[in-house]
Structures are given as C-alpha cells and as structure tokens.
Write an enzyme that holds these catalytic residues in place. Structure first.
Site, PDB file in Angstrom:
ATOM      1  N   LYS A 172       4.587  -5.660  -6.166  1.00 15.32           N
ATOM      2  CA  LYS A 172       5.181  -4.765  -5.160  1.00 15.32           C
ATOM      3  C   LYS A 172       4.243  -4.702  -3.958  1.00 15.32           C
ATOM      4  CE  LYS A 172       5.351  -0.744  -3.701  1.00 15.32           C
ATOM      5  NZ  LYS A 172       5.502  -0.976  -2.259  1.00 15.32           N
ATOM      6  N   GLU A 247      -8.635  -0.469  -7.191  1.00 10.35           N
ATOM      7  CA  GLU A 247      -9.509  -0.736  -6.039  1.00 10.35           C
ATOM      8  C   GLU A 247      -9.060   0.220  -4.945  1.00 10.35           C
ATOM      9  OE1 GLU A 247     -11.965  -2.838  -6.146  1.00 10.35           O
ATOM     10  OE2 GLU A 247     -11.466  -3.812  -8.037  1.00 10.35           O
ATOM     11  N   CYS A 281     -11.111  -1.742   3.386  1.00  9.10           N
ATOM     12  CA  CYS A 281     -11.776  -0.728   2.562  1.00  9.10           C
ATOM     13  C   CYS A 281     -13.297  -0.885   2.588  1.00  9.10           C
ATOM     14  CB  CYS A 281     -11.239  -0.778   1.137  1.00  9.10           C
ATOM     15  SG  CYS A 281     -11.260  -2.432   0.448  1.00  9.10           S
ATOM     16  N   GLU A 384     -12.013   9.279   4.488  1.00  8.62           N
ATOM     17  CA  GLU A 384     -11.671   7.914   4.909  1.00  8.62           C
ATOM     18  C   GLU A 384     -10.672   7.967   6.064  1.00  8.62           C
ATOM     19  OE1 GLU A 384     -10.682   3.665   2.845  1.00  8.62           O
ATOM     20  OE2 GLU A 384      -9.348   5.294   2.322  1.00  8.62           O
TER      21      GLU A 384
HETATM   22  O1  TXE Z   1      -1.594   3.500   0.936  1.00  8.91           O
HETATM   23  P1  TXE Z   1      -0.940   3.668  -0.474  1.00  8.91           P
HETATM   24  P2  TXE Z   1      -1.048   4.049   2.312  1.00  8.91           P
HETATM   25  C1  TXE Z   1      -6.147   4.168   2.348  1.00  8.91           C
HETATM   26  C2  TXE Z   1      -6.299   4.507   3.811  1.00  8.91           C
HETATM   27  C3  TXE Z   1      -4.924   4.910   4.182  1.00  8.91           C
HETATM   28  C4  TXE Z   1      -4.481   5.621   2.936  1.00  8.91           C
HETATM   29  C5  TXE Z   1      -3.009   5.684   2.740  1.00  8.91           C
HETATM   30  O2  TXE Z   1      -7.157   5.602   3.960  1.00  8.91           O
HETATM   31  O3  TXE Z   1      -4.900   5.746   5.302  1.00  8.91           O
HETATM   32  O4  TXE Z   1      -5.047   4.875   1.903  1.00  8.91           O
HETATM   33  O5  TXE Z   1      -2.431   4.407   2.976  1.00  8.91           O
HETATM   34  C6  TXE Z   1       2.216   1.808  -3.234  1.00  8.91           C
HETATM   35  N1  TXE Z   1       3.567   4.401  -7.425  1.00  8.91           N
HETATM   36  N2  TXE Z   1      -5.939   2.765   2.101  1.00  8.91           N
HETATM   37  O6  TXE Z   1      -0.263   5.298   2.220  1.00  8.91           O
HETATM   38  O7  TXE Z   1       0.131   4.703  -0.428  1.00  8.91           O
HETATM   39  C7  TXE Z   1       2.585   1.551  -1.792  1.00  8.91           C
HETATM   40  O8  TXE Z   1       3.966   1.346  -1.657  1.00  8.91           O
HETATM   41  C8  TXE Z   1       3.314   3.092  -7.264  1.00  8.91           C
HETATM   42  C9  TXE Z   1      -7.059   2.056   1.547  1.00  8.91           C
HETATM   43  O9  TXE Z   1      -0.350   2.942   2.949  1.00  8.91           O
HETATM   44  O10 TXE Z   1      -2.031   3.821  -1.422  1.00  8.91           O
HETATM   45  C10 TXE Z   1       1.741   0.331  -1.490  1.00  8.91           C
HETATM   46  O11 TXE Z   1       2.355  -0.830  -2.016  1.00  8.91           O
HETATM   47  N3  TXE Z   1       2.967   2.551  -6.083  1.00  8.91           N
HETATM   48  C11 TXE Z   1      -6.678   0.749   1.052  1.00  8.91           C
HETATM   49  C12 TXE Z   1       0.453   0.640  -2.265  1.00  8.91           C
HETATM   50  O12 TXE Z   1       0.814   1.618  -3.244  1.00  8.91           O
HETATM   51  C13 TXE Z   1       2.840   3.376  -5.038  1.00  8.91           C
HETATM   52  C14 TXE Z   1      -5.619   0.004   1.708  1.00  8.91           C
HETATM   53  C15 TXE Z   1      -0.685   1.190  -1.408  1.00  8.91           C
HETATM   54  O13 TXE Z   1      -0.203   2.276  -0.654  1.00  8.91           O
HETATM   55  C16 TXE Z   1       3.085   4.755  -5.148  1.00  8.91           C
HETATM   56  C17 TXE Z   1      -4.554   0.834   2.197  1.00  8.91           C
HETATM   57  C18 TXE Z   1       3.467   5.262  -6.411  1.00  8.91           C
HETATM   58  N4  TXE Z   1       3.713   6.544  -6.620  1.00  8.91           N
HETATM   59  C19 TXE Z   1      -4.779   2.165   2.403  1.00  8.91           C
HETATM   60  N5  TXE Z   1       2.885   5.313  -3.940  1.00  8.91           N
HETATM   61  C20 TXE Z   1      -7.737  -0.159   0.494  1.00  8.91           C
HETATM   62  N6  TXE Z   1      -8.551   0.342  -0.422  1.00  8.91           N
HETATM   63  O14 TXE Z   1      -7.827  -1.315   0.824  1.00  8.91           O
HETATM   64  C21 TXE Z   1       2.527   4.312  -3.092  1.00  8.91           C
HETATM   65  N7  TXE Z   1       2.520   3.137  -3.748  1.00  8.91           N
END
Ligand code: TXE
Length: 481
Positions: A172, A247, A281, A384
């Site tokens: 996904k 991660e 990250c 963050e």
């Molecule tokens: O990430 P999400 P978001 C951090 C960064 C950012 C914050 C939020 O600070 O501002 O996270 O970003 C899926 N069950 N990082 O909201 O929500 C979602 O669809 C299963 C750090 O975009 O964590 C996507 O595919 N899956 C980071 C994935 O999780 C779920 C990179 C990541 O999205 C879900 C990105 C659920 N309940 C953001 N809810 C890094 N460490 O590299 C969401 N998803």
C-alpha cells in the site's frame, strides 16, 4: 489524466467501491490523476491472490528467485528516466534528485538483494554429538506500507528482500504518491512476472491500510511512515502476533565540533538539512555547534543555504523543489510561526518563494529556513517538522553536545563533524540512535543495519536484517550416532 487502479493477481482493477482520490502535482497544484480508493474488500481480493501465488513462488529455488530480482532490476533500469520523471511529478522533488537517488536506488535495491542473498552461507552449528541446521522459510503473505517522501525507493527496499525470501506481497503506497508503484506494476506485467506474487491496494490509510494490518492471513507488516501512524500499526498488529518492522520519524542532530573542517561541515549540514526539502526521516533538522566556532560556522552555513537553487523541479539545475502538498506546507509553516512565538529568530527563509515559470500556480514551496535562538527543548526543536526548516543551537562542551543530541524522543540518525576521526567515533557511540555518520551524511552501504531507537522505530532493515525479517527460521538438530 491518469487513472491509477489496484494491481491484483497481475491485472489492473478498479476498487470495489468505484471511488477515487485526487492526485495532485504539488509543484504546480494541478490535478494529474485519480487514485483508486480501496477498502477491506480489495484487501481481501489481494490477499486471496497473494495466498494462491504463494505456493508456486515459495516453491521456486533461491537461485530462481534471484534471477527474477535481476530481471526486475534490468526492466527498471530500462525505464530509469521515466521512473525519475514520474517520481518528480508526483512528489515535487527535483528531477536531478529523483534520478540520482530515487530511480537509481530503486534499481540497486533489487541488484543488491540479488547479489547479497546469493552470497549467504548456510547457518550450521556443530555439537559434539549433533548437528544444527537453520532452515529458512518465507513468512507467507506480507504487507508493505510506505510513505510519500521516497516512494519507489522505500517500497523496493522492502519488495526485494520480501520476494527473494519467497514471500508474496500486498503493498500500500502512500495515497499522495501512487505513480511509481503503478509504473512498477506495469513493468512486472511487461516481463511476465508471476501473477499474484506482487499486489497493490491503493487508498487512504484508515480504509486501505488498516485492513492490511488486521487481516489474519498477512503474517508480517513492514511499515515506514510517521511515528503517530506507527503507534496505530503496532497497536493493531501486535495482538495478532504479526512480525513487525517500524521505520518511523526522526529529529536528527548535525553536530559541529570545534575542530571540524568548517567548509565541509557547512556544506554537509546544508545537504543534511535540506535534501528533498527536508522530507527525509534522516535529515539533520537540528544543528548543534560549538560556541568557539559558532559565528564562523553560521556565516558559512547561511551562505550555503542561501545559495541553494530552489525552483521548478523539472529544471535540471533545481536543488530544492516543493513540499509534498499544500496541507503539509501549512503544517511546516505553523512551526515557523511557533518558532517565533518560542523566541526564535529567522536567520534566513521562512516565506513562500515565487518560482520562476510557475508564477500564479499553487505549488507547495517554502524557502529553506534556518532558525536561531531557540531553547533545545522548545517544541520547534523537538517535534518532527519534516520540511525545509532547521534550528541552530550552541553548546559549550562535548558533554553538553551529547546531552543535547539525545534530548528528543527520537533516535534515528545523526552526523558529527570533526577532523579527529577517533573523537567522532567515540562521540557517536554515546548517541541514542540507530545510525551515526562521521564527516558525511546519507552515505549508505546496503549491508548495514538501518533503523531507529526510541520513537524512531522498532527493528532493523538492510542486508541480513531484511532477510531475517522476511523469513522464519527452523532450527533442525540432528543427533549423530
Ligand atoms: O504519514 P503516515 P503522513 C512523518 C512526517 C509527516 C508525518 C505524517 O513528520 O509530517 O509523518 O505524514 C499509511 N493503517 N513522516 O501522514 O500517515 C499511509 O496511507 C495502515 C515520516 O503522510 O504515517 C501511508 O501509506 N496504514 C516518514 C503510510 O501509512 C496507514 C515519512 C505513511 O503515512 C494508516 C512520511 C493506518 N491506520 C511521514 N494510516 C519517514 N519516517 O520517512 C496511514 N497509513
């Protein structure tokens, strides 16, 4: 306008709801496509396909699966420029970065795991009267959930070891960046990759991601994303005893010791702070500098930052593109506002720039921003932000530098700059983190462990850690006569 469908059992399919989500190019604000908005029915269909395919895929020999990984790498390589262009359009990142990092690494993830796996020795432990053989088996159907910052890079980092160990996959990708995963699926179709081994369910986290976490037939979840979402993933998957790799986020420090080569450190700190608009990250979003060189370093650093070319991602010279979305830009800007309330001073940046050739468009741009004068424990310096915003802090001695580096709830990465390599190594050993770089940043050997401590995650990926995560081991102890 591109319509992005799910990829299940080797075919592109509409979502069962027939609903779609808009896909926006964040550099221009233009609508560029529609993405299937999936739910538990689509996940169920994907799991059935992956489950069926598991029997034949896991029955292949390791050598046969390694050949497939190389074939995938060849096919991706043939489409490298298209991968880079597509990633740049979907994320707003500079085309040069998409080529150098995203497209290249997506290919090398397959090449690396093909080669690395072929070099593994059998694990055997001899006793006086018995012999232990460790037999590795695939886990089964695995769920891979990935974010928007390095879309195909991070997805293939999970796909390659999962496939080589004999698992079948439900992926996904982030709903914000579905394009390269979709392109990857079409590449698999072109090379007649076995149907059902790799499946994609597109859509929002709660409706398309959550059913992956909950499905009893999905035996392992590898997740990269935000710490808050990581909590939901852990809470859902742990009671089902799924294997979990998380991660998550970071608030990494770039530490400039008094004996650093200041020109190299200023360049390194700018690269660590602003690569991919700070949306990695591993980005060094807090810069800690020794008081005795603080003024000299700050001048050099600000010159570096002001010299970075921000512009249309499709221009070859652009070094900083847009952020991922207007919503994310607003979140990042709220931290710039907060920083001022917390007593910080904007040393450079802080505004939405005008992008030559894109005047009047709705691109999600923010100037690279450096903030000084904040307390190390302020919200701006501990939460963050995930954007082109770094904070600058001064320390009086090494002990204080270590304390400041360790003062957040995160522990993913960091770098220390010094001309004394032994000092750099000793300093690094005292940091609560998964990865430290001395005089460099984002210098990666794919054999090394990658992952975080504290709220930055659980587990490690890379090399043997990825192979272990995507396999189960049976120890067979044979009593000798
Ligand atoms: O990430 P999400 P978001 C951090 C960064 C950012 C914050 C939020 O600070 O501002 O996270 O970003 C899926 N069950 N990082 O909201 O929500 C979602 O669809 C299963 C750090 O975009 O964590 C996507 O595919 N899956 C980071 C994935 O999780 C779920 C990179 C990541 O999205 C879900 C990105 C659920 N309940 C953001 N809810 C890094 N460490 O590299 C969401 N998803």
């Amino acid at each position: 306008m591109e319509e992005i469908k799910n990829f299940i059992n080797g075919e592109f399919q509409n979502s069962s709801s027939g609903e779609y989500i808009d896909n926006i190019n964040p550099a221009t604000g233009e609508l560029i496509g529609k993405i299937a908005s999936s739910n538990s029915i689509d996940v169920q269909n994907a799991v059935e396909a992956a489950n069926m395919a598991f029997t034949s895929w896991s029955a292949l020999t390791l050598e046969q699966r390694i050949i497939w990984l190389d074939k995938i790498a060849d096919a991706l390589e043939a489409k490298k420029e298209l991968v880079a262009q597509t990633e740049s359009k979907d994320t707003g990142k500079p085309i040069s970065l998409a080529r150098r990092v995203d497209a290249s690494r997506s290919i090398s993830n397959f090449r690396f795991f093909a080669q690395f796996t072929s070099q593994q020795n059998p694990m055997e432990f001899e006793m006086e009267d018995a012999m232990n053989y460790v037999h590795r088996k695939p886990v089964g159907v695995v769920g891979l959930i990935t974010p928007w910052n390095l879309p195909l890079y991070l997805l293939t980092w999970k796909i390659a070891p999962a496939l080589v160990m004999g698992n079948t996959i439900i992926a996904k990708p982030s709903e914000l960046t579905p394009l390269t995963a979709n392109l990857f699926a079409s590449i698999l179709q072109d090379i007649d990759f076995p149907k059902g081994v790799f499946n994609i369910v597109h859509g929002l986290g709660p409706s398309a991601g959550q059913p992956i976490l909950e499905h009893p037939k999905i035996k392992a979840i590898s997740f990269t994303g935000g710490t808050q979402t990581g909590r939901i993933v852990a809470k859902t998957a742990a009671p089902l005893f799924k294997k979990l790799s998380l991660e998550l986020g970071g608030k990494n420090a770039t530490v400039i010791l008094a004996d650093a080569d200041l020109h190299a450190a200023a360049k390194g700190a700018a690269r660590a702070g602003f690569t991919n608009s700070g949306q990695v990250c591993l980005c060094g979003s807090r810069i800690l500098v020794d008081a005795s060189i603080a003024q000299q370093f700050t001048e050099l650093f600000l010159t570096e930052v002001r010299g970075m070319k921000q512009g249309n991602p499709l221009n070859e010279a652009t070094e900083i593109g847009s952020l991922i979305s207007i919503q994310h830009l607003e979140k990042v800007e709220s931290y710039v506002k907060l920083a001022k309330q917390e007593g910080g001073t904007i040393l450079t940046g802080g505004n939405r720039p005008t992008i030559s050739g894109l005047e009047g468009s709705k691109g999600a741009y923010l100037e690279p921003t450096v903030i000084g004068g904040l307390d190390i424990n302020s919200r701006t310096a501990t939460e963050e932000i995930f954007g082109p915003v770094v904070t600058l802090h001064i320390f009086e001695n090494e002990e204080q530098a270590i304390e400041m580096t360790n003062s957040t709830e995160y522990g993913l990465a960091g770098s220390v700059w010094t001309t004394n390599l032994e000092r750099g190594r000793k300093f690094s050993e005292q940091i609560e983190t998964g990865i430290m770089w001395v005089n460099t940043w984002l210098h990666r050997d794919l054999r090394t462990p990658f992952g975080g401590v504290k709220n930055s995650g659980v587990g490690r990926e890379g090399g043997q850690w990825s192979l272990s995560f995507f396999s189960e081991m049976t120890n067979i102890c044979v009593k000798l006569d």
